[in-house]
Scaffold this motif. Structure first.
Motif, PDB file in Angstrom:
ATOM      1  N   GLU A 198      26.040  17.044   3.172  1.00  6.20           N
ATOM      2  CA  GLU A 198      26.035  16.348   4.457  1.00  6.20           C
ATOM      3  C   GLU A 198      24.609  16.080   4.941  1.00  6.20           C
ATOM      4  OE1 GLU A 198      28.443  19.003   6.785  1.00  6.20           O
ATOM      5  OE2 GLU A 198      30.316  18.057   6.139  1.00  6.20           O
ATOM      6  N   THR A 199      23.733  17.066   4.758  1.00  6.09           N
ATOM      7  CA  THR A 199      22.330  16.903   5.140  1.00  6.09           C
ATOM      8  C   THR A 199      21.671  15.803   4.306  1.00  6.09           C
ATOM      9  OG1 THR A 199      22.176  19.213   5.822  1.00  6.09           O
ATOM     10  CG2 THR A 199      20.108  18.091   5.316  1.00  6.09           C
ATOM     11  N   LEU A 200      21.939  15.814   3.008  1.00 15.36           N
ATOM     12  CA  LEU A 200      21.393  14.782   2.122  1.00 15.36           C
ATOM     13  C   LEU A 200      21.904  13.402   2.513  1.00 15.36           C
ATOM     14  CD1 LEU A 200      19.822  13.854  -0.397  1.00 15.36           C
ATOM     15  CD2 LEU A 200      21.889  14.392  -1.730  1.00 15.36           C
ATOM     16  N   LEU A 201      23.209  13.278   2.741  1.00 16.94           N
ATOM     17  CA  LEU A 201      23.770  11.985   3.148  1.00 16.94           C
ATOM     18  C   LEU A 201      23.131  11.481   4.438  1.00 16.94           C
ATOM     19  CD1 LEU A 201      27.616  12.222   2.452  1.00 16.94           C
ATOM     20  CD2 LEU A 201      25.998  10.596   1.461  1.00 16.94           C
ATOM     21  N   GLU A 202      22.951  12.350   5.387  1.00 16.21           N
ATOM     22  CA  GLU A 202      22.353  11.947   6.661  1.00 16.21           C
ATOM     23  C   GLU A 202      20.916  11.466   6.458  1.00 16.21           C
ATOM     24  OE1 GLU A 202      22.053  10.710  10.348  1.00 16.21           O
ATOM     25  OE2 GLU A 202      23.933  11.423   9.451  1.00 16.21           O
ATOM     26  N   SER A 203      20.160  12.176   5.652  1.00 13.58           N
ATOM     27  CA  SER A 203      18.779  11.784   5.378  1.00 13.58           C
ATOM     28  C   SER A 203      18.713  10.425   4.689  1.00 13.58           C
ATOM     29  CB  SER A 203      18.112  12.857   4.513  1.00 13.58           C
ATOM     30  OG  SER A 203      16.824  12.456   4.127  1.00 13.58           O
ATOM     31  N   ILE A 219      26.773   5.005   0.282  1.00 13.48           N
ATOM     32  CA  ILE A 219      26.163   6.162  -0.375  1.00 13.48           C
ATOM     33  C   ILE A 219      27.243   7.201  -0.650  1.00 13.48           C
ATOM     34  CG2 ILE A 219      24.379   7.923  -0.258  1.00 13.48           C
ATOM     35  CD1 ILE A 219      23.027   6.190   1.949  1.00 13.48           C
ATOM     36  N   LEU A 220      27.335   7.603  -1.912  1.00 19.50           N
ATOM     37  CA  LEU A 220      28.327   8.586  -2.353  1.00 19.50           C
ATOM     38  C   LEU A 220      27.646   9.898  -2.725  1.00 19.50           C
ATOM     39  CD1 LEU A 220      31.134   9.490  -3.486  1.00 19.50           C
ATOM     40  CD2 LEU A 220      30.448   8.403  -5.651  1.00 19.50           C
ATOM     41  N   ALA A 221      28.083  10.985  -2.097  1.00 17.88           N
ATOM     42  CA  ALA A 221      27.644  12.326  -2.497  1.00 17.88           C
ATOM     43  C   ALA A 221      28.849  13.038  -3.100  1.00 17.88           C
ATOM     44  CB  ALA A 221      27.120  13.112  -1.302  1.00 17.88           C
ATOM     45  N   VAL A 222      28.617  13.708  -4.213  1.00 18.05           N
ATOM     46  CA  VAL A 222      29.694  14.396  -4.916  1.00 18.05           C
ATOM     47  C   VAL A 222      29.369  15.880  -5.006  1.00 18.05           C
ATOM     48  CG1 VAL A 222      31.027  14.553  -7.049  1.00 18.05           C
ATOM     49  CG2 VAL A 222      30.181  12.322  -6.268  1.00 18.05           C
ATOM     50  N   ILE A 223      30.318  16.695  -4.595  1.00 20.61           N
ATOM     51  CA  ILE A 223      30.190  18.139  -4.737  1.00 20.61           C
ATOM     52  C   ILE A 223      30.971  18.519  -5.986  1.00 20.61           C
ATOM     53  CG2 ILE A 223      30.685  20.382  -3.724  1.00 20.61           C
ATOM     54  CD1 ILE A 223      30.532  18.967  -0.981  1.00 20.61           C
ATOM     55  N   GLU A 224      30.239  18.979  -6.986  1.00 22.58           N
ATOM     56  CA  GLU A 224      30.853  19.339  -8.262  1.00 22.58           C
ATOM     57  C   GLU A 224      31.555  20.689  -8.125  1.00 22.58           C
ATOM     58  OE1 GLU A 224      30.242  17.839 -11.588  1.00 22.58           O
ATOM     59  OE2 GLU A 224      28.789  16.316 -11.034  1.00 22.58           O
ATOM     60  N   PHE A 249      26.753  -2.253  -1.976  1.00 24.85           N
ATOM     61  CA  PHE A 249      25.932  -1.745  -3.065  1.00 24.85           C
ATOM     62  C   PHE A 249      26.045  -0.228  -3.007  1.00 24.85           C
ATOM     63  CE2 PHE A 249      22.946  -5.579  -2.333  1.00 24.85           C
ATOM     64  CZ  PHE A 249      23.844  -6.424  -2.957  1.00 24.85           C
ATOM     65  N   LEU A 250      26.546   0.366  -4.078  1.00 28.18           N
ATOM     66  CA  LEU A 250      26.815   1.799  -4.109  1.00 28.18           C
ATOM     67  C   LEU A 250      25.667   2.565  -4.737  1.00 28.18           C
ATOM     68  CD1 LEU A 250      28.821   4.163  -3.673  1.00 28.18           C
ATOM     69  CD2 LEU A 250      29.698   3.678  -5.967  1.00 28.18           C
ATOM     70  N   ILE A 251      25.249   3.630  -4.054  1.00 29.31           N
ATOM     71  CA  ILE A 251      24.232   4.569  -4.528  1.00 29.31           C
ATOM     72  C   ILE A 251      24.908   5.922  -4.672  1.00 29.31           C
ATOM     73  CG2 ILE A 251      22.059   5.736  -3.963  1.00 29.31           C
ATOM     74  CD1 ILE A 251      21.754   2.747  -4.313  1.00 29.31           C
ATOM     75  N   VAL A 252      24.611   6.635  -5.755  1.00 26.46           N
ATOM     76  CA  VAL A 252      25.103   8.001  -5.925  1.00 26.46           C
ATOM     77  C   VAL A 252      23.983   8.944  -5.493  1.00 26.46           C
ATOM     78  CG1 VAL A 252      26.038   9.701  -7.524  1.00 26.46           C
ATOM     79  CG2 VAL A 252      26.615   7.277  -7.816  1.00 26.46           C
ATOM     80  N   ALA A 253      24.242   9.713  -4.458  1.00 25.94           N
ATOM     81  CA  ALA A 253      23.229  10.555  -3.828  1.00 25.94           C
ATOM     82  C   ALA A 253      22.922  11.796  -4.648  1.00 25.94           C
ATOM     83  CB  ALA A 253      23.703  10.982  -2.443  1.00 25.94           C
ATOM     84  N   ASP A 254      21.635  12.101  -4.723  1.00 31.42           N
ATOM     85  CA  ASP A 254      21.165  13.397  -5.203  1.00 31.42           C
ATOM     86  C   ASP A 254      19.786  13.639  -4.611  1.00 31.42           C
ATOM     87  OD1 ASP A 254      19.176  12.205  -6.892  1.00 31.42           O
ATOM     88  OD2 ASP A 254      20.572  12.127  -8.562  1.00 31.42           O
TER      89      ASP A 254
END
Length: 158
Positions: free
Chosen positions: A66-71, A38-43, A8-13
């Motif tokens: 990286e901090t957001l992904l870890e949290s 969990i996917l984080a994207v740097i625009e 199940f994919l979540i887009v992180a923000d």
């Protein structure tokens, strides 16, 4: 190892609705034997003519992601008991999302949180609502989780 390797994919923000969607995804994953991804994207930034500023800005964006992904990973692991898959990519969010869905056939559902704000439910949810072809390649089902759902309400749904 779990029976299923569905993801199940979540887009992180940083939004509260992302945390709500993550909790929903983690509870569903726990209940169905799936994994959370969990996917984080740097625009891309607009500092091409200022190389030093661009590098510093990119470095800060990478650290924040990286901090957001870890949290988010800690929150998901607290529910499922397993560390989620973490992806950190650079590019335009919709393009990166389409690439990730194309690359990983085990992603079976995209779970997005809908913002209650007057400005709209969020860019990805809005793109879906307008039928803007969010998925360039492989389409997957999308679950949209209202930000107003409490953990108790989510627990009752799962």
């Amino acid at each position: 190892m779990r029976k299923s390797q569905r993801k199940f994919l979540i887009v992180a923000d940083e939004s509260p609705e992302c945390r709500t969607a993550l909790y929903f995804a983690a509870r569903r994953a726990e209940a169905t034997g799936a994994r959370v991804c969990i996917l984080a994207v740097i625009e891309p930034g607009d500092f091409n003519h200022w190389l030093g500023v661009a590098e510093a800005s990119q470095r800060e964006a990478m650290e924040a992601a990286e901090t957001l992904l870890e949290s988010l990973a800690e929150d998901a692991e607290a529910v499922t008991g397993e560390r989620p898959d973490l992806l950190l990519r650079e590019g335009k969010r919709r393009e990166v999302l389409a690439d990730v869905l194309e690359e990983d056939p085990m992603i079976s559902i995209l779970i997005l949180g809908a913002s209650p704000a007057k400005e709209g439910p969020g860019p990805l949810v809005s793109a879906l609502a307008r039928g803007k072809g969010l998925f360039a390649g492989r389409a997957v089902p999308v679950t949209i989780v209202p930000a107003e759902l409490s953990k108790d309400e989510i627990d009752a749904l799962v």
